[in-house]
Design an enzyme around this catalytic site. Structure first.
Site, PDB file in Angstrom:
ATOM      1  N   THR A 146       0.770  -1.037  -0.020  1.00 35.66           N
ATOM      2  CA  THR A 146       0.108  -0.222  -0.126  1.00 35.66           C
ATOM      3  C   THR A 146       0.815   1.233  -0.034  1.00 35.66           C
ATOM      4  O   THR A 146       1.358   1.731  -1.159  1.00 35.66           O
ATOM      5  CB  THR A 146      -0.780  -0.046   1.174  1.00 35.66           C
ATOM      6  N   LYS A 168       3.814  -7.000   4.116  1.00 37.15           N
ATOM      7  CA  LYS A 168       3.535  -5.494   3.842  1.00 37.15           C
ATOM      8  C   LYS A 168       3.286  -4.585   4.810  1.00 37.15           C
ATOM      9  O   LYS A 168       2.915  -5.297   5.999  1.00 37.15           O
ATOM     10  CB  LYS A 168       2.469  -5.370   2.712  1.00 37.15           C
ATOM     11  N   THR A 179      -2.035  -1.638   8.095  1.00 40.42           N
ATOM     12  CA  THR A 179      -2.070  -3.165   8.192  1.00 40.42           C
ATOM     13  C   THR A 179      -0.991  -3.719   7.703  1.00 40.42           C
ATOM     14  O   THR A 179      -0.122  -3.368   6.951  1.00 40.42           O
ATOM     15  CB  THR A 179      -3.355  -3.660   7.046  1.00 40.42           C
ATOM     16  N   GLU A 259       6.054   4.863   7.487  1.00 37.32           N
ATOM     17  CA  GLU A 259       5.960   6.149   6.925  1.00 37.32           C
ATOM     18  C   GLU A 259       6.401   7.347   7.203  1.00 37.32           C
ATOM     19  O   GLU A 259       6.387   7.436   8.364  1.00 37.32           O
ATOM     20  CB  GLU A 259       4.139   6.352   6.929  1.00 37.32           C
ATOM     21  N   ASN A 378      -0.147  11.359   6.486  1.00 39.32           N
ATOM     22  CA  ASN A 378      -1.380  10.725   7.221  1.00 39.32           C
ATOM     23  C   ASN A 378      -2.525  11.825   7.301  1.00 39.32           C
ATOM     24  O   ASN A 378      -3.327  11.627   7.986  1.00 39.32           O
ATOM     25  CB  ASN A 378      -0.942  10.114   8.484  1.00 39.32           C
ATOM     26  N   SER A 383      -6.039   8.788   3.127  1.00 36.22           N
ATOM     27  CA  SER A 383      -5.027   7.998   3.000  1.00 36.22           C
ATOM     28  C   SER A 383      -5.133   6.815   3.670  1.00 36.22           C
ATOM     29  O   SER A 383      -5.751   6.453   4.619  1.00 36.22           O
ATOM     30  CB  SER A 383      -3.645   8.848   3.425  1.00 36.22           C
TER      31      SER A 383
END
EC number: 2.3.1.35
Lengths: 383, 383
Positions: A146, A168, A179, A259, A378, A383
């Site tokens: 993602t 992932k 996730t 992230e 975020n 998103s």
């Protein structure tokens, strides 16, 4: 490599059109046997996505013949209709593979609260089945991305048998950033109970000790499938070591791709009265936004480490705490220690060591810094 | 106004040179009597600053004649020598005021882990004593600012008696962002036990329900001093209401000035099985970095609210949860509710309502969004 490194597995990754971007979004991993033994661990969030509720039931049987994974939508908080979508996904894969839906696990990742486009997902399963290959592991790993910037795979090859896996997410297991989905495969001949014990032990000290931003996902799933195709039943400890090695490798890759992060923070709590104390203190440090900002700014702000330790219930005396940053003991006996200017924080990996001076237990928690890029990534709508 | 709104109090705020910037950094609040009754609540962090350890002892006597407050240094994690500095501060003020050091409270705020420049602080006390005035409340409020952009004061004037106060910090009580220091004064004639009960009740539902960034300070201090100079002993409930009103006002001002924030978030948890459940769920939502980023981006991302609720031990069923953002019920029965495009998030105040459908209790927690400015402000070296 990846989930097809072990004998007895095929996989595929395709673009089903779930993501508007047109990038790959559907992965299929199939255990060709001879065994179908499997184990799984799932998010401890009480708000669980439909595929988690489904797969928990499937894993109770200890057998999984295939896993369908999609990115582009988490299918969480979608009510009874969302659960029907997961059920339909398993039924469709069962039809295409000639198996029972009750042995097909499903995992989803993406935005919470949106139904999946089943008119695209179901035809995507046919497409994936047509592309199944013993070399499909990389494509499967790519299709579950993602916000990941790279796909993540790991392999531990042993004498005649192998453990491989893909992951992932920029997150974690107990608490989950986005996730986290992980599929591990092995051709070792191990039964479901053995897989379950091994998987729980390995995740407890790997994925479960990654704490990037303290936010627990509704979808976290880690599956371990064993085909037995090697014909070998490894000694229990050797198998545990191999599974642990692959989990550790993938967990480290998740932290490295979190992230917006610019620093990977290795928090080691030593001389704790118990392992639980060490983990509690490590998590408290990992979740301290002020410290995470300081590390982003390459500021060895040990006061924020002490204030984080002070919020825990762990055994310690404030005037006996010691803290090192990148090996420099900037805090000794709860007060000023070595010169903070000696701390070199230019590199991506930053090591924080908290010495509780209360016992002989320890634990390592991995985290990331808090950055303006994290906020930007975020803050974007949906998103 | 401020701490000198009530009769019987003088105050001063001066630049002692503790801050390199040369801005005011030392405040003094003196109770001229006739009574010296006082109560205090302090950080629950187990790593407590020297002035907290000192003032906790002072308050056990139930009498405070003066409070010395400094910005420019927290005097936390400074060991036995740091405690001696606090002791010397109280002794110096005692000498200058002709009182006992055992009735002088001390509060400090600033960077953790640095000794205070006592060669500047002690002469600053003489300077402050010389400037004591019944109109000095504003200057005192200004002198305790650190990263505050405005000074914070509040007053509740009643029939013949008054409660006033000042606060600094962008933070909170139980958990503290930066140090939160609050001094409340009243000319009501209330004894120490009455002050203590009133202060604990008021802070429990005001400062203690502010959760800007989940980081608990080592220095949080809230003091309530009563001079009795009005000669009036108000009815208990009236006094409690006035103290609560001033605490509530100051708490709201803290949230409104939180570091880097662009949104103030009012989280109301309703229909909880207990007040504890409501507070636990409210805090979990307040500390969810992903949600805080979404609100910064004006994204009504209710999935992140549900994932935060799911991490708690509160009584609820996932498929009965409802969430409103600014009055629009975007999540109903744990799934998609009203159109999220109806949510207007342009204004600074954002209201999140979480309906647990499990009882009749409720609680309000105040928080802020997470912004790139917060990261920048807290990444700067030694901020």
């Amino acid at each position: 490599m990846s989930v097809t490194a072990a004998k007895g597995f095929t996989a595929a990754g395709v673009a089903a059109g779930i993501k508007e971007s047109g990038t790959p979004d559907l992965a299929l991993v199939v255990n060709q046997g001879p065994n179908l033994a499997a184990a799984g661990v799932f998010t401890s969030n009480r708000v669980k996505a439909a595929p988690v509720l489904w797969s928990e039931q499937v894993l109770k049987g200890g057998q999984v013949c295939a896993v369908v994974l999609n990115s582009g939508g988490a299918n969480a908080c979608t009510g009874p209709l969302g659960f029907q979508d997961t059920h339909a996904t398993a039924e469709k894969a069962a039809d295409a593979l000639g198996h029972s839906a009750g042995e097909i696990a499903v995992a989803s990742t993406g935005l919470i609260g949106l139904r999946l486009p089943m008119d695209k997902l179901l035809p995507g399963i046919d497409k994936a089945v047509a592309e199944l290959s013993p070399h499909g592991g990389e494509k499967a790993a790519i299709a579950i991305k993602t916000t990941d910037t790279v796909h993540k795979t790991a392999v531990a090859a042993r004498d005649g048998w192998t453990v491989g896996g893909m992951a992932k997410g920029a997150g974690m297991l107990a608490p989950g950033l986005a996730t986290m989905l992980v599929v591990l495969t092995t051709d070792a001949d191990v039964d479901a109970a053995g897989l379950d014990a091994t998987l729980r032990a390995a995740t407890r000290t790997t994925f479960d000790r990654v704490d990037s931003d303290g936010c627990m996902s509704t979808n976290d799933t880690v599956l371990l499938l064993a085909s037995g195709a090697s014909g070998i039943t490894p000694p229990q400890q050797e198998f545990a070591d191999a599974v642990h090695a692959v989990c550790d490798d993938l967990a480290r890759q998740l932290i490295g791709d979190a992230e917006g992060a610019s620093k990977d923070i290795r928090i080691e709590v030593v001389n704790a009265a118990s392992e639980d104390d060490a983990v509690e203190v490590g998590r408290s440090i990992a979740r301290n936004n002020l410290l995470k900002c300081a590390i982003h700014g390459e500021d060895p702000n040990w006061g924020r480490v002490l204030s984080a330790i002070g919020t825990t219930s762990a055994v310690f005396e404030p005037d006996q705490l010691n803290v090192a940053i990148n090996g420099v003991w900037v805090c000794k006996s709860g007060s000023v220690g070595e010169d903070r200017d000696l701390v070199d924080m230019r590199f991506r990996e930053v090591r924080v060591t908290a010495d509780l001076a209360a016992g002989s237990h320890s634990a390592v928690i991995w985290s990331n810094d808090l950055t303006a890029d994290y906020v930007r990534e975020n803050s974007a709508y949906s998103s």
